[in-house]
Design a protein around this motif. Structure first.
Motif, short mmCIF file in Angstrom:
data_model
loop_
_atom_site.label_atom_id
_atom_site.label_comp_id
_atom_site.label_asym_id
_atom_site.label_seq_id
_atom_site.Cartn_x
_atom_site.Cartn_y
_atom_site.Cartn_z
N LEU A 1 0.83 -1.20 0.00
CA LEU A 1 0.00 0.00 0.00
C LEU A 1 0.86 1.25 0.00
O LEU A 1 1.64 1.50 0.92
N LEU A 2 0.74 2.06 -1.05
CA LEU A 2 1.45 3.34 -1.16
C LEU A 2 0.62 4.43 -0.51
O LEU A 2 -0.57 4.29 -0.27
N SER A 3 1.27 5.57 -0.26
CA SER A 3 0.62 6.66 0.48
C SER A 3 -0.01 7.71 -0.42
O SER A 3 -0.61 8.65 0.07
N HIS A 4 0.17 7.57 -1.74
CA HIS A 4 -0.29 8.60 -2.67
C HIS A 4 -1.05 7.98 -3.83
O HIS A 4 -1.13 6.75 -3.96
N SER A 5 -1.58 8.83 -4.67
CA SER A 5 -2.33 8.38 -5.84
C SER A 5 -1.43 8.14 -7.04
O SER A 5 -1.92 7.87 -8.14
N TYR A 6 -0.13 8.23 -6.85
CA TYR A 6 0.86 7.96 -7.89
C TYR A 6 2.13 7.51 -7.20
O TYR A 6 2.27 7.63 -5.97
#
Length: 380
Positions: A233-238
């Motif tokens: 899971l990344l913290s941003h939309s990109y």
């Protein structure tokens, strides 16, 4: 008659098949950050897997990065999943505004011979980098909010990461060249044309491109070699370099040091030189006797100062949160990243259209001509 009863040997279990099944089950069971001692998936399935013949030890399986070379999960605004479709409307409007505004800037500079000067060449470079930055973030942002698709392939993620950071560094470099342009125009107005010739402007533009690309080629290559934990899971939309690097289950000190070197040698140096340029500009302006001339000289810098603030202010906040703000809310990170990557491409054309007389006049002339053409068609 004797019967030859031969016991059949059990077929060996296919390691690859069992390995894949184990990984899928563990990823389903364990959705938190994985550690060998705390993973619930490992506790549940570990004893079972240990009984299977011919299977590699589970720690070896999990340490192998091949199993997770598939997808990362991106993040939208947390807690607002129910209204993502509605949020996609203003986001689409922002991308359309960026595309139209920067394309208009490029068209105005290209079509108007009186604007074929260094200042407007640099403005065209800024518009191109803004278009590139918007195009780099658009695919994943819109798929999250419009389609609800959050997964992105690792290779695609690394490509996006490369282009986002490259265009970001290029924009910083262009802002620095624009600061130098304003310094020369105010400090030595009579020598402006001889100092910033078309050849030198082209060389500066080429240097901006080469610098941005060459510094960011190693980053995705280094990230590709890292093994990643089951939590994708990344913290941003990109995809961003610090964000992807945090998901690695390996020593990332080299990656972190290289990322810090790139930031300091580009954004750090550029911002320092921009501040120095304006210090020299203000010193020159204060030496002008006429108050009217001082205001006129400073007025030529207002658009550039706004562009610098739009670019660097959210970036500094985002960098501070990534480095030190571990307790910052996820919404704060996402909003700051939107301010940094989505806002400048939208507002830069607006600022320059309002504050730059030549660009404003040409755009107004374009809209009046379009309205006149429509009226003529309606009259006929």
């Amino acid at each position: 008659m004797t019967l030859n009863l031969q016991t059949k040997k059990p077929k060996p279990v296919n390691c690859l098949v069992v390995r894949s099944i184990c990984v899928i089950l563990i990823r389903k069971v364990d959705t938190d950050n994985w550690t060998p001692s705390s993973s619930s998936g490992l506790k549940i399935l570990g004893p079972v897997i240990a009984l299977l013949p011919g299977v590699l030890p589970l720690q070896v399986i999990l340490s192998d990065s091949n199993y997770n070379d598939t997808f990362f999960s991106l993040t939208g605004l947390p807690g607002l999943e129910a209204v993502y479709t509605w949020l996609s409307i203003p986001l689409c409007a922002m991308y359309v505004a960026s595309l139209v505004g920067n394309s208009l800037i490029l068209w105005v500079v290209w079509s108007e011979p009186t604007l074929h000067r260094p200042m407007y060449y640099f403005l065209s470079m800024l518009a191109l980098t803004d278009l590139g930055l918007s195009a780099s973030t658009l695919p994943t942002v819109l798929t999250i909010y419009m389609l609800g698709a959050r997964e992105v392939a690792v290779d695609v993620c690394l490509v996006q990461l490369f282009f986002i950071h490259t265009f970001s560094i290029m924009e910083s470099s262009v802002l620095l060249t624009m600061a130098f342009d304003r310094f020369v125009a105010i400090r030595s107005p009579l020598r402006y044309g001889t100092i910033l010739t078309n050849t030198r402007v082209a060389i500066l533009g080429l240097a901006v491109v080469v610098r941005g690309i060459s510094l960011h080629i190693p980053a995705p290559i280094m990230l590709k070699k890292l093994p990643y934990c089951p939590n994708h899971l990344l913290s941003h939309s990109y995809c961003l370099h610090p964000d992807v690097m945090k998901l690695a289950c390996a020593d990332t000190r080299i990656n972190s040091a290289y990322g810090l070197f790139v930031v300091l040698s580009t954004l750090g140096v550029d911002s320092s030189l921009i501040v120095l340029s304006y210090g020299l500009i203000f010193h020159t302006v204060l030496s002008i006797a006429s108050k009217t001339e001082r205001l006129k000289a400073l007025n030529t810098c207002v658009s550039h100062i706004c562009a610098v603030l739009l670019f660097y202010t959210p970036m500094i906040g985002l960098s501070m949160i990534h480095r030190f703000g571990k307790r910052a809310s996820p919404s704060c990170r996402v909003l700051l990243s939107y301010l940094h990557f989505l806002t400048p491409p939208v507002l830069n054309p607006v600022v320059y259209a309002i504050k730059t007389k030549e660009v404003r006049v040409k755009m107004l002339h374009l809209f009046r001509f379009s309205r006149g053409g429509i009226r003529d068609i309606q009259a006929h």
